[in-house]
Design a protein around this motif. Sequence first.
Motif, PDB file in Angstrom:
ATOM      1  N   LYS A  22      -0.128 -53.824  -0.252  1.00  0.00           N
ATOM      2  CA  LYS A  22      -1.090 -54.132  -1.304  1.00  0.00           C
ATOM      3  C   LYS A  22      -1.370 -55.626  -1.224  1.00  0.00           C
ATOM      4  O   LYS A  22      -0.425 -56.420  -1.215  1.00  0.00           O
ATOM      5  CB  LYS A  22      -0.515 -53.824  -2.683  1.00  0.00           C
ATOM      6  N   THR A  56      -2.314 -58.229  -3.425  1.00  0.00           N
ATOM      7  CA  THR A  56      -2.382 -58.310  -4.883  1.00  0.00           C
ATOM      8  C   THR A  56      -3.067 -59.573  -5.389  1.00  0.00           C
ATOM      9  O   THR A  56      -3.419 -59.652  -6.560  1.00  0.00           O
ATOM     10  CB  THR A  56      -0.974 -58.218  -5.497  1.00  0.00           C
ATOM     11  N   GLN A  57      -3.236 -60.546  -4.517  1.00  0.00           N
ATOM     12  CA  GLN A  57      -3.920 -61.788  -4.889  1.00  0.00           C
ATOM     13  C   GLN A  57      -4.575 -62.345  -3.643  1.00  0.00           C
ATOM     14  O   GLN A  57      -3.984 -62.328  -2.562  1.00  0.00           O
ATOM     15  CB  GLN A  57      -2.917 -62.797  -5.468  1.00  0.00           C
ATOM     16  N   ARG A 106      -1.268 -63.082  -1.674  1.00  0.00           N
ATOM     17  CA  ARG A 106       0.020 -62.468  -1.994  1.00  0.00           C
ATOM     18  C   ARG A 106      -0.071 -61.035  -1.503  1.00  0.00           C
ATOM     19  O   ARG A 106      -0.979 -60.292  -1.887  1.00  0.00           O
ATOM     20  CB  ARG A 106       0.268 -62.494  -3.491  1.00  0.00           C
ATOM     21  N   GLU A 130       2.155 -57.435  -0.786  1.00  0.00           N
ATOM     22  CA  GLU A 130       3.376 -56.660  -0.989  1.00  0.00           C
ATOM     23  C   GLU A 130       3.498 -55.648   0.138  1.00  0.00           C
ATOM     24  O   GLU A 130       2.549 -54.922   0.432  1.00  0.00           O
ATOM     25  CB  GLU A 130       3.339 -55.947  -2.343  1.00  0.00           C
ATOM     26  N   THR A 161       7.626 -59.440  -0.648  1.00  0.00           N
ATOM     27  CA  THR A 161       6.433 -60.049  -1.219  1.00  0.00           C
ATOM     28  C   THR A 161       6.189 -61.292  -0.379  1.00  0.00           C
ATOM     29  O   THR A 161       7.035 -62.188  -0.321  1.00  0.00           O
ATOM     30  CB  THR A 161       6.619 -60.416  -2.702  1.00  0.00           C
TER      31      THR A 161
END
Length: 147
Positions: A98, A100-101, A112, A114, A124
């Motif tokens: 993922k 995520t950022q 970021r 994951e 992470t």
Amino acid sequence: MKKFVVMLLCLSGISVLHAGETAGQAEVRTLIEKAYLHGAWNEQNVADMEAGFHKDFAIFSPKGKEMARYEIADWVAGIKKRKASKDYDPNRSKVEYKITQLDVTGGAASARVELIQNGKLIFTDYLSFIKFEDGWKIAAKVYHRHK
């Protein structure tokens, strides 16, 4: 008719981007997926890694009170060695992920990511990017390993 064609071209370009994503974010996302997630992890394609990582890239991690540095050349060499082994298992490094950022400001970016393996969050990762004359490159990584 001309307006329709222009509108169609614009809409097809937008559909490639994630909702609300800029062109710079889309370029960095593509780089993450090709060079990092599929290059370094899922397919372990060193040609994609070498194209997407800057030659001075390193992974930084704590080593007591010092900072350890794992160079891209060492990472690539390790993958080549593993892939040449008779015991090589191409599924061992497969991950789901993922992003995520994802933040882009001019010629600098960070993400970021994951990494998930067998349904469990394992890392992470925080990736840094720089845009050079020939495009975006992954410049550095720090991470947290989940237990």
